[in-house]
Scaffold this motif. Sequence first.
Motif, mmCIF file in Angstrom:
data_model
loop_
_atom_site.group_PDB
_atom_site.id
_atom_site.type_symbol
_atom_site.label_atom_id
_atom_site.label_comp_id
_atom_site.label_asym_id
_atom_site.label_seq_id
_atom_site.Cartn_x
_atom_site.Cartn_y
_atom_site.Cartn_z
ATOM 1 N N VAL A 21 -0.567 0.868 -5.625
ATOM 2 C CA VAL A 21 -0.614 0.271 -6.963
ATOM 3 C C VAL A 21 -2.022 -0.254 -7.244
ATOM 4 N N ALA B 268 3.604 1.803 -13.080
ATOM 5 C CA ALA B 268 4.577 2.234 -12.065
ATOM 6 C C ALA B 268 4.688 3.756 -12.021
ATOM 7 N N VAL C 55 7.703 -2.342 -8.583
ATOM 8 C CA VAL C 55 7.219 -0.964 -8.569
ATOM 9 C C VAL C 55 7.602 -0.329 -7.236
#
Length: 158
Positions: free
Chosen positions: A20, A153, A13
């Motif tokens: 995240v 993502a 990602v």
Amino acid sequence: MPTDDTTSATLIVAAAADRVFAVLCDPGTHAAIDGTGWVQASVDRSPLDHAGQVFRMSMFHRNHPDGDYQVANQLREFDPPRTIAWTPGTENSDGTLEFGGWIWRYDLAVIGPRRTAVTLTYDWSAVPDRIREYLQFPPFGPDHLANSLRHLAELAVL
């Protein structure tokens, strides 16, 4: 790659691990991350912040006896920004929780200032035979985990 009782997928990602992890800690993002249409909305709006915490989600599945139902997820692991894992269950009328034995787990590994390897694992190894008699595991197609990671993502880079 599936084993007997687990399946997982990994994606790099283009976001920092903290970012995240923050997306994963927001129950309001889980419907968008899931992508199946099963997860409808967060019932509990508080951010996820400790092992043992319970957060509820409104769900829908055409094969569920009620169609619409609610799950009570309990955080089993919480190690920011590396690991978050929960087990879905049901909440009885007396407030007690019962779990089916499956776990959702995200493991994050920093590979750069704005690059994180995220592994999503679905583990059903603790599901008892009485549940396996009427539920198929895993209950989703082979691309589900990879699709969920792509959704994660997209949210993390916003």
